[in-house]
Design an enzyme around this catalytic site. Structure first.
Site, PDB file in Angstrom:
ATOM      1  CE  LYS A  81      12.157  12.383 -43.856  1.00 28.80           C
ATOM      2  NZ  LYS A  81      11.236  13.508 -43.585  1.00 28.80           N
ATOM      3  CB  SER A 156      13.594  16.615 -44.276  1.00 26.82           C
ATOM      4  OG  SER A 156      12.390  16.038 -43.806  1.00 26.82           O
ATOM      5  CB  SER A 180       9.535  17.123 -44.584  1.00 24.50           C
ATOM      6  OG  SER A 180      10.541  17.960 -44.130  1.00 24.50           O
TER       7      SER A 180
HETATM    8  N1  GLN Z   1      11.867  22.405 -43.611  1.00 26.22           N
HETATM    9  C1  GLN Z   1      11.180  22.390 -42.345  1.00 26.22           C
HETATM   10  C2  GLN Z   1      12.172  22.332 -41.220  1.00 26.22           C
HETATM   11  O1  GLN Z   1      13.350  22.352 -41.504  1.00 26.22           O
HETATM   12  C3  GLN Z   1      10.241  21.243 -42.286  1.00 26.22           C
HETATM   13  C4  GLN Z   1      10.925  19.974 -42.088  1.00 26.22           C
HETATM   14  C5  GLN Z   1       9.971  18.844 -42.004  1.00 26.22           C
HETATM   15  O2  GLN Z   1       8.806  18.960 -42.358  1.00 26.22           O
HETATM   16  N2  GLN Z   1      10.453  17.745 -41.473  1.00 26.22           N
HETATM   17  O3  GLN Z   1      11.806  22.297 -40.085  1.00 26.22           O
END
Ligand code: GLN
Length: 474
Positions: A81, A156, A180
């Site tokens: 990532k 994400s 994410s």
């Molecule tokens: N979708 C969640 C957020 O926008 C989690 C994102 C993540 O786990 N990095 O905060």
């Protein structure tokens, strides 16, 4: 044989038996990536990958001469990532502000992968600073879902999930702050493990919310998730929150376990097809001899609200470092304040700005007690509820997401609708617990649905054993 279909163990065996080399494997993946239209990668590190593959092949040859084994990940191509630092390579965190930022050192997880001899194919797409559930917040375009290219891959870590699902990497590392890893894994039909907070070092992961961030693997099956988790976990003196897990050799079987099903995770709003698929796995676990216990986690209802106070608060502090001076984009201006304002104004996308403003507000004097402190108290309640639950049951089963992958653009202009995508992945995260997304079935339209298996702290072993057993019957 299609080289890019292989999981880690067969690839390792093939390398050992000289059926192919790491360079063959790496070239096959690079070719796949070149032909792909998913936009799962922000950058492809071709030179690094080929150099690593040549080195891995030399190491494999040497191990044969010297008569010993080589590490399981040696010569295996993976992706990372783009929020995790790989020395000498770009690391954008999906943001314009870091568009040309070159990582000055390796994250601890990368150091560990390199020690094993893994091959790094490239950096995968992510929502900006890992804030989002669809990669639509990436400054470098959305990642498409390999099962339906009109749909998102989740987020994400959408790039990591999509590239493993599409055989563009053997495995990938992503990060999970509120879902994410698990949510994109569920949307793309791959295995995603979010380890216990502290099980894997965060050193070299660009911070989103430090009390929640955790690195973990995306893989094609459960066996691989265990291999990668074992390779990257452990105490690291560079991350004070990391711990050395106890070695537990016990083997867990479904028939000896009590599985808790939290009723709040099947409430209104869950897609009927998703519910059907998850209930079907629960039935399979019951058929295999597990005792199924309905439980209640009433505070989970407040988890999303709690998260969206704590998370932006930590973001507002963590993102203060991107000031146009220390890292990345720097806009020239008449005075220092204008450098800050212009660089941040141009560099950050709207979700990052929204959370910086929310978080700054929540932490400001006069509001701190009403928002941040209150949210911390709710977080403690949630933690206690999970602790109580794990006195009664061994694992929890529930959906990862209330719905399968949604259409690109469907929720992009509605932050609240997007935040709701994480309603089942956030509560356990606030308690620092580990969770895994296991492909559990597909909807009539062919969209994957993941079962979420949540365990008590540092019980990755138990989760993996049970996931592996279930994988065989799904
Ligand atoms: N979708 C969640 C957020 O926008 C989690 C994102 C993540 O786990 N990095 O905060």
């Amino acid at each position: 044989m299609e080289l890019t279909n292989l999981t880690i163990k067969p690839a390792h065996e093939g390398l050992k038996n000289k059926e192919f080399t790491s360079v063959d494997l790496t070239k096959a993946y690079l070719e796949k990536i070149r032909k792909s239209d998913l936009n799962s990668f922000i950058s492809v590190t071709e030179n690094l990958a080929l150099a690593q593959a040549i080195r891995a092949d030399a190491r494999i040859a040497l191990s044969e001469v010297e008569g010993h084994d080589f590490p399981e990940l040696c010569g295996i191509p993976c992706s990372i990532k783009d929020a995790i630092l790989v020395e000498g390579e770009k690391c954008t965190a999906g943001s314009k502000i870091l568009e040309n930022y070159i990582a000055p050192y390796d994250a601890t997880v990368i150091k560990k992968l390199k020690e094993q001899g893994a091959v790094i194919l490239g950096k995968t797409n992510t929502d900006e600073f890992t804030m989002g559930s669809s990669t639509e917040n990436s400054a470098f375009g959305v990642t498409k879902n390999p099962h339906d290219k009109t749909r998102v891959a989740g987020g994400s870590s959408g790039g990591s999930a999509a590239c493993v699902a599409a055989n563009e990497a053997c495995f990938s590392l992503g990060s999970d702050t509120g879902g994410s890893i698990r949510q994109p894994a569920s949307f793309c039909g791959v295995v995603g493990l979010c380890p216990t907070y502290g099980a894997v070092s965060r050193y070299g992961l660009i911070a989103h919310a430090s009390s929640l961030d955790q690195i973990g693997p995306f893989t094609k099956n459960v066996e691989d998730a265990r291999i990668v988790f074992d390779a990257i976990s452990g105490r690291d003196s560079l991350d004070a929150t990391s711990v050395e897990p106890e070695i537990r050799n016990s083997k867990f079987e479904i028939r000896n376990l009590r599985i808790g099903v939290p009723k709040e995770y099947f409430s209104k709003g869950v897609d009927p097809e998703v519910e059907k698929i998850i209930r079907n796995v629960i039935k399979k676990a019951k058929d295999a001899g597990a005792e199924i216990v309905e439980i209640s986690l009433p505070s989970s209802e407040y988890a999303l609200a709690c998260y969206f106070v704590i998370d932006p608060s930590e973001i507002s502090a963590n993102l203060a470092r991107f000031d146009g001076i220390k890292y990345g984009l720097s806009e020239p201006a008449e005075n220092l304040l204008d450098v800050y304002l212009k660089s941040r104004g141009r560099g950050f996308g709207s979700e990052a700005k929204r959370r910086i403003m929310l978080g700054t507000y929540c932490l400001s004097s006069g509001y701190y007690d009403a928002y941040y402190k209150k949210a911390q108290e709710v977080r403690e309640l949630i933690r206690q509820e999970f602790a109580e639950a794990f006195k009664k049951v061994d694992l929890l089963f529930c959906p990862v997401s209330p719905f399968p992958a949604f259409k690109i653009g469907e929720k992009a202009d509605d932050p609240m609708a997007m935040y709701l995508a994480d309603i089942y992945t956030i509560p356990m995260k606030l308690a620092g617990l580990p969770g895994l997304s296991l492909p559990a079935g597909k909807t009539n339209e062919g969209l994957p649905v993941g079962l979420q298996i949540i365990g008590n702290h540092f019980e990755e072993n138990k989760i993996l054993d049970i996931a592996q057993e279930l994988e065989k019957v799904l």
